[in-house]
Design an enzyme around this catalytic site. Sequence first.
Site, PDB file in Angstrom:
ATOM      1  N   ARG A 167      54.173 105.811  53.692  1.00  0.00           N
ATOM      2  CA  ARG A 167      55.341 106.580  54.176  1.00  0.00           C
ATOM      3  C   ARG A 167      56.592 105.706  54.204  1.00  0.00           C
ATOM      4  O   ARG A 167      57.398 105.767  55.146  1.00  0.00           O
ATOM      5  CB  ARG A 167      55.093 107.159  55.574  1.00  0.00           C
ATOM      6  CG  ARG A 167      53.867 108.012  55.702  1.00  0.00           C
ATOM      7  CD  ARG A 167      53.998 109.366  55.010  1.00  0.00           C
ATOM      8  NE  ARG A 167      52.891 110.227  55.374  1.00  0.00           N
ATOM      9  CZ  ARG A 167      51.729 110.262  54.708  1.00  0.00           C
ATOM     10  NH1 ARG A 167      51.558 109.517  53.612  1.00  0.00           N
ATOM     11  NH2 ARG A 167      50.754 111.060  55.093  1.00  0.00           N
ATOM     12  N   SER A 226      54.357 116.105  60.254  1.00  0.00           N
ATOM     13  CA  SER A 226      53.897 115.058  61.180  1.00  0.00           C
ATOM     14  C   SER A 226      55.118 114.332  61.732  1.00  0.00           C
ATOM     15  O   SER A 226      55.948 113.846  60.959  1.00  0.00           O
ATOM     16  CB  SER A 226      53.023 114.042  60.447  1.00  0.00           C
ATOM     17  OG  SER A 226      51.964 114.705  59.828  1.00  0.00           O
ATOM     18  N   GLU A 235      58.202 109.329  62.132  1.00  0.00           N
ATOM     19  CA  GLU A 235      58.257 109.438  60.669  1.00  0.00           C
ATOM     20  C   GLU A 235      59.485 110.240  60.245  1.00  0.00           C
ATOM     21  O   GLU A 235      60.081 110.003  59.201  1.00  0.00           O
ATOM     22  CB  GLU A 235      56.971 110.134  60.197  1.00  0.00           C
ATOM     23  CG  GLU A 235      56.844 110.278  58.699  1.00  0.00           C
ATOM     24  CD  GLU A 235      55.503 110.884  58.295  1.00  0.00           C
ATOM     25  OE1 GLU A 235      54.456 110.289  58.609  1.00  0.00           O
ATOM     26  OE2 GLU A 235      55.520 111.945  57.641  1.00  0.00           O
TER      27      GLU A 235
HETATM   28  P1  FAD Z   1      65.205 116.276  53.772  1.00  0.00           P
HETATM   29  O1  FAD Z   1      64.569 116.655  55.050  1.00  0.00           O
HETATM   30  O2  FAD Z   1      66.364 117.095  53.318  1.00  0.00           O
HETATM   31  O3  FAD Z   1      65.599 114.765  53.781  1.00  0.00           O
HETATM   32  C1  FAD Z   1      64.691 113.799  54.253  1.00  0.00           C
HETATM   33  C2  FAD Z   1      65.339 112.410  54.115  1.00  0.00           C
HETATM   34  O4  FAD Z   1      65.512 112.111  52.738  1.00  0.00           O
HETATM   35  C3  FAD Z   1      66.727 112.330  54.750  1.00  0.00           C
HETATM   36  O5  FAD Z   1      66.887 111.036  55.288  1.00  0.00           O
HETATM   37  C4  FAD Z   1      67.671 112.527  53.567  1.00  0.00           C
HETATM   38  O6  FAD Z   1      68.927 111.906  53.760  1.00  0.00           O
HETATM   39  C5  FAD Z   1      66.890 111.871  52.442  1.00  0.00           C
HETATM   40  N1  FAD Z   1      67.134 112.499  51.136  1.00  0.00           N
HETATM   41  C6  FAD Z   1      66.859 113.771  50.790  1.00  0.00           C
HETATM   42  N2  FAD Z   1      67.183 113.985  49.493  1.00  0.00           N
HETATM   43  C7  FAD Z   1      67.684 112.810  49.033  1.00  0.00           C
HETATM   44  C8  FAD Z   1      68.219 112.386  47.775  1.00  0.00           C
HETATM   45  N3  FAD Z   1      68.312 113.218  46.727  1.00  0.00           N
HETATM   46  N4  FAD Z   1      68.646 111.093  47.669  1.00  0.00           N
HETATM   47  C9  FAD Z   1      68.563 110.235  48.712  1.00  0.00           C
HETATM   48  N5  FAD Z   1      68.095 110.577  49.931  1.00  0.00           N
HETATM   49  C10 FAD Z   1      67.656 111.851  50.078  1.00  0.00           C
HETATM   50  N6  FAD Z   1      55.396 114.753  54.229  1.00  0.00           N
HETATM   51  C11 FAD Z   1      54.392 114.042  53.658  1.00  0.00           C
HETATM   52  O7  FAD Z   1      54.585 112.887  53.268  1.00  0.00           O
HETATM   53  N7  FAD Z   1      53.148 114.568  53.508  1.00  0.00           N
HETATM   54  C12 FAD Z   1      52.840 115.819  53.921  1.00  0.00           C
HETATM   55  O8  FAD Z   1      51.717 116.272  53.760  1.00  0.00           O
HETATM   56  C13 FAD Z   1      53.877 116.579  54.561  1.00  0.00           C
HETATM   57  N8  FAD Z   1      53.613 117.799  55.047  1.00  0.00           N
HETATM   58  C14 FAD Z   1      54.599 118.501  55.694  1.00  0.00           C
HETATM   59  C15 FAD Z   1      54.291 119.758  56.217  1.00  0.00           C
HETATM   60  C16 FAD Z   1      55.260 120.483  56.875  1.00  0.00           C
HETATM   61  C17 FAD Z   1      54.907 121.836  57.446  1.00  0.00           C
HETATM   62  C18 FAD Z   1      56.583 119.997  56.974  1.00  0.00           C
HETATM   63  C19 FAD Z   1      57.659 120.806  57.639  1.00  0.00           C
HETATM   64  C20 FAD Z   1      56.897 118.732  56.457  1.00  0.00           C
HETATM   65  C21 FAD Z   1      55.904 117.979  55.812  1.00  0.00           C
HETATM   66  N9  FAD Z   1      56.168 116.705  55.299  1.00  0.00           N
HETATM   67  C22 FAD Z   1      55.171 115.995  54.681  1.00  0.00           C
HETATM   68  C23 FAD Z   1      57.522 116.132  55.408  1.00  0.00           C
HETATM   69  C24 FAD Z   1      58.502 116.628  54.305  1.00  0.00           C
HETATM   70  O9  FAD Z   1      57.995 117.739  53.651  1.00  0.00           O
HETATM   71  C25 FAD Z   1      58.786 115.532  53.284  1.00  0.00           C
HETATM   72  O10 FAD Z   1      59.319 114.395  53.923  1.00  0.00           O
HETATM   73  C26 FAD Z   1      59.747 115.998  52.184  1.00  0.00           C
HETATM   74  O11 FAD Z   1      59.814 115.017  51.173  1.00  0.00           O
HETATM   75  C27 FAD Z   1      61.141 116.287  52.719  1.00  0.00           C
HETATM   76  O12 FAD Z   1      61.900 116.882  51.676  1.00  0.00           O
HETATM   77  P2  FAD Z   1      63.317 117.516  51.976  1.00  0.00           P
HETATM   78  O13 FAD Z   1      63.940 117.893  50.684  1.00  0.00           O
HETATM   79  O14 FAD Z   1      63.175 118.617  52.954  1.00  0.00           O
HETATM   80  O15 FAD Z   1      64.068 116.280  52.615  1.00  0.00           O
HETATM   81  P1  NAP Z   2      43.155 115.281  58.742  1.00  0.00           P
HETATM   82  O1  NAP Z   2      42.549 115.658  57.420  1.00  0.00           O
HETATM   83  O2  NAP Z   2      42.719 116.015  59.967  1.00  0.00           O
HETATM   84  O3  NAP Z   2      43.001 113.726  58.979  1.00  0.00           O
HETATM   85  C1  NAP Z   2      43.442 113.126  60.199  1.00  0.00           C
HETATM   86  C2  NAP Z   2      43.946 111.749  59.870  1.00  0.00           C
HETATM   87  O4  NAP Z   2      42.876 110.992  59.347  1.00  0.00           O
HETATM   88  C3  NAP Z   2      45.043 111.791  58.857  1.00  0.00           C
HETATM   89  O5  NAP Z   2      46.136 111.227  59.482  1.00  0.00           O
HETATM   90  C4  NAP Z   2      44.552 110.980  57.670  1.00  0.00           C
HETATM   91  O6  NAP Z   2      45.442 109.907  57.375  1.00  0.00           O
HETATM   92  C5  NAP Z   2      43.256 110.360  58.136  1.00  0.00           C
HETATM   93  N1  NAP Z   2      42.181 110.543  57.133  1.00  0.00           N
HETATM   94  C6  NAP Z   2      41.422 111.653  56.920  1.00  0.00           C
HETATM   95  N2  NAP Z   2      40.488 111.402  55.974  1.00  0.00           N
HETATM   96  C7  NAP Z   2      40.666 110.119  55.587  1.00  0.00           C
HETATM   97  C8  NAP Z   2      40.014 109.275  54.663  1.00  0.00           C
HETATM   98  N3  NAP Z   2      38.980 109.704  53.924  1.00  0.00           N
HETATM   99  N4  NAP Z   2      40.460 108.003  54.518  1.00  0.00           N
HETATM  100  C9  NAP Z   2      41.506 107.557  55.246  1.00  0.00           C
HETATM  101  N5  NAP Z   2      42.167 108.309  56.154  1.00  0.00           N
HETATM  102  C10 NAP Z   2      41.743 109.568  56.336  1.00  0.00           C
HETATM  103  O7  NAP Z   2      44.758 115.384  58.650  1.00  0.00           O
HETATM  104  P2  NAP Z   2      45.716 116.625  58.599  1.00  0.00           P
HETATM  105  O8  NAP Z   2      46.643 116.562  59.709  1.00  0.00           O
HETATM  106  O9  NAP Z   2      44.936 117.903  58.362  1.00  0.00           O
HETATM  107  O10 NAP Z   2      46.537 116.313  57.275  1.00  0.00           O
HETATM  108  C11 NAP Z   2      45.895 116.312  56.020  1.00  0.00           C
HETATM  109  C12 NAP Z   2      46.670 115.456  55.042  1.00  0.00           C
HETATM  110  O11 NAP Z   2      47.992 115.985  54.877  1.00  0.00           O
HETATM  111  C13 NAP Z   2      46.817 114.016  55.526  1.00  0.00           C
HETATM  112  O12 NAP Z   2      46.747 113.160  54.407  1.00  0.00           O
HETATM  113  C14 NAP Z   2      48.205 113.987  56.134  1.00  0.00           C
HETATM  114  O13 NAP Z   2      48.831 112.722  56.010  1.00  0.00           O
HETATM  115  C15 NAP Z   2      48.945 115.021  55.284  1.00  0.00           C
HETATM  116  N6  NAP Z   2      50.001 115.678  56.083  1.00  0.00           N
HETATM  117  C16 NAP Z   2      51.157 114.987  56.279  1.00  0.00           C
HETATM  118  C17 NAP Z   2      52.196 115.558  56.994  1.00  0.00           C
HETATM  119  C18 NAP Z   2      53.509 114.832  57.147  1.00  0.00           C
HETATM  120  O14 NAP Z   2      54.474 115.444  57.572  1.00  0.00           O
HETATM  121  N7  NAP Z   2      53.590 113.568  56.849  1.00  0.00           N
HETATM  122  C19 NAP Z   2      52.046 116.827  57.539  1.00  0.00           C
HETATM  123  C20 NAP Z   2      50.842 117.473  57.355  1.00  0.00           C
HETATM  124  C21 NAP Z   2      49.819 116.894  56.622  1.00  0.00           C
HETATM  125  P3  NAP Z   2      46.765 110.031  56.438  1.00  0.00           P
HETATM  126  O15 NAP Z   2      47.734 110.836  57.229  1.00  0.00           O
HETATM  127  O16 NAP Z   2      47.159 108.600  56.276  1.00  0.00           O
HETATM  128  O17 NAP Z   2      46.379 110.670  55.167  1.00  0.00           O
END
Ligand code: FAD
Ligand code: NAP
Length: 337
Positions: A164, A237, A333
Site C-alpha cells: 500500500r 479499509s 491508509e
Molecule cells: P482518489 O480517492 O480520488 O485519490 C486517492 C489519492 O490518490 C489522493 O491522494 C489523490 O490526490 C491521489 N490521486 C488520484 N488520482 C491521481 C492522479 N491521476 N495522479 C496523482 N495522484 C492522484 N484499495 C485497495 O488497495 N484494495 C482494495 O481492495 C480496495 N477496496 C476498496 C473497497 C471500497 C468499498 C472502497 C470505497 C475503497 C477501496 N479501496 C481499495 C481504496 C480505493 O478504491 C483505492 O485507493 C483507489 O485506487 C482510489 O481511486 P480513486 O480514483 O477514487 O482515488
Molecule cells: P480477508 O480475506 O478477511 O482477510 C483478512 C486479512 O488477512 C486481510 O487483511 C489480508 O491481508 C489477510 N490475508 C488473508 N488471507 C491471506 C493470505 N493467504 N496470506 C496473507 N494474508 C492474508 O480480508 P477482506 O477484508 O475480506 O479483504 C479481502 C481482500 O481485499 C484483502 O486482500 C484486502 O486487502 C482487500 N481489500 C482492501 C481494501 C482497501 O481499501 N485497501 C478494502 C477491501 C478489501 P491483505 O489486506 O494484506 O491482503
Amino acid sequence: MQLQENISLQPYHSFASQEKAAFFSIVSTDIEMETAIAWAQDKAIPFLVIGAGTNIVFTKNFEGLIIKNEIMGIRKTHEDASHVYLTVGAGENWHHLVSFCIHKSWGGIENLSLIPGTVGAAPIQNIGAYGVEVGEAIEHVTAFDTLIDQWITLTKADCLFGYRDSIFKQQKNRYLISELSFKLNKQPNFKTDYGVIRDRLHDMGVKTLSLEAISNAIIHIRSQKLPDPKLIGNAGSFFKNPTVSKEQYEKLQVQYPKLVAYPISDNSYKIAAGWLIENCGFKGVRKGNVGCYEKQALVIVSYGIESGQEVNHFSQEIIDTVLKVYDIELEREVNIY
Ligand code: FAD
Ligand code: NAP
C-alpha cells in the site's frame, strides 16, 4: 480551461461530506492538466488531483484548485509471444479496465476486480487485494513532475512499490499521473489461495478455472462483505495492516489465541487490522454520524456526515484504543486533507 469556483466537493468523493473547493477543474487531456497546474502555480495556491474520490477524507474546505482527472483511453501498444502491453488514461474506471482485460483473456489484474476508483490512482497506494498488487502489472507511469515542471516517465522500479505504498504516496502531490502502461499475461497464472476465493469457487460450482470465474468469485465475496460507496459513504479499509516483530506476535498470540496474522519474513508478522479493531468491540458500532461497518470493522462508514472531521475523530479513537489494548499503532491508509 473550464474553471468552477466555490463548489461543493460532496459529489466528488465517496464519504460525500460537505467541504468546498475554492476552484475546481475537470481535465481530459494531459495539456489541460498541465494548464491547470500552471494556473494554480501562477496564483500561488495549492492544487490536488483526484480521481473518483474513493480513498479521500476532506476535513476542511480546500483553499486551492481541485483537478479532477478524466483522461480516458485504453490502447494496445504491442505484444510478444507471452504478453500484451496496454497504455491506459488515468481517468479510466479501474474495474472497467479489469473487465476489459478479462474479456480479452489477458491475465494479471483479475484479483483486483471491483476495487473502486480510477486507473490513475491505482499506483498511488499500489492497490492490492487477494494476494495481488497493481505494481506487478505496471510497466511504467507517465506523470507531470511538479518539482521540475516536466512530464516524465517512471519505470516500475522508479515507482518504489511496496505494501500500500509507492513513491507517489511518499512524495504526496509531487507527481500528477496522466497515463499508465500495463504488461498483461497471455497465459493466465491463477491465484486462488488467498482469503476465501477457493471456497467461493467451490460454492459456485466452478470446475474449470478461468479469469472470469476468479473475477466473479471475488465480485461475489466483495459485494457481500463491503459497503457499496455509492450507497454508504466509505473509503474501503481505513487502516493498513500493521507489521510486528515475531517476538511481539508470539506474545499477542498467547494472549489472543484467535488473532489473525500472517508471517511476512522470518522475524516479522502482518496482523489483520480488522481483527484488532473488531476485538476491541468496534464492529457495527455507531458514534454520531459515523461507525465501523457491521460486516468488516476495518471499514469506517458515514451515516450522513457534514464534515470529514467526524471520520477523522472516530479513526483517532480507534487508533488510541488499539494502541492501548495491543501496543500497536495503526496507520491510516486513507488520504486525509
Ligand atoms: P482518489 O480517492 O480520488 O485519490 C486517492 C489519492 O490518490 C489522493 O491522494 C489523490 O490526490 C491521489 N490521486 C488520484 N488520482 C491521481 C492522479 N491521476 N495522479 C496523482 N495522484 C492522484 N484499495 C485497495 O488497495 N484494495 C482494495 O481492495 C480496495 N477496496 C476498496 C473497497 C471500497 C468499498 C472502497 C470505497 C475503497 C477501496 N479501496 C481499495 C481504496 C480505493 O478504491 C483505492 O485507493 C483507489 O485506487 C482510489 O481511486 P480513486 O480514483 O477514487 O482515488
Ligand atoms: P480477508 O480475506 O478477511 O482477510 C483478512 C486479512 O488477512 C486481510 O487483511 C489480508 O491481508 C489477510 N490475508 C488473508 N488471507 C491471506 C493470505 N493467504 N496470506 C496473507 N494474508 C492474508 O480480508 P477482506 O477484508 O475480506 O479483504 C479481502 C481482500 O481485499 C484483502 O486482500 C484486502 O486487502 C482487500 N481489500 C482492501 C481494501 C482497501 O481499501 N485497501 C478494502 C477491501 C478489501 P491483505 O489486506 O494484506 O491482503
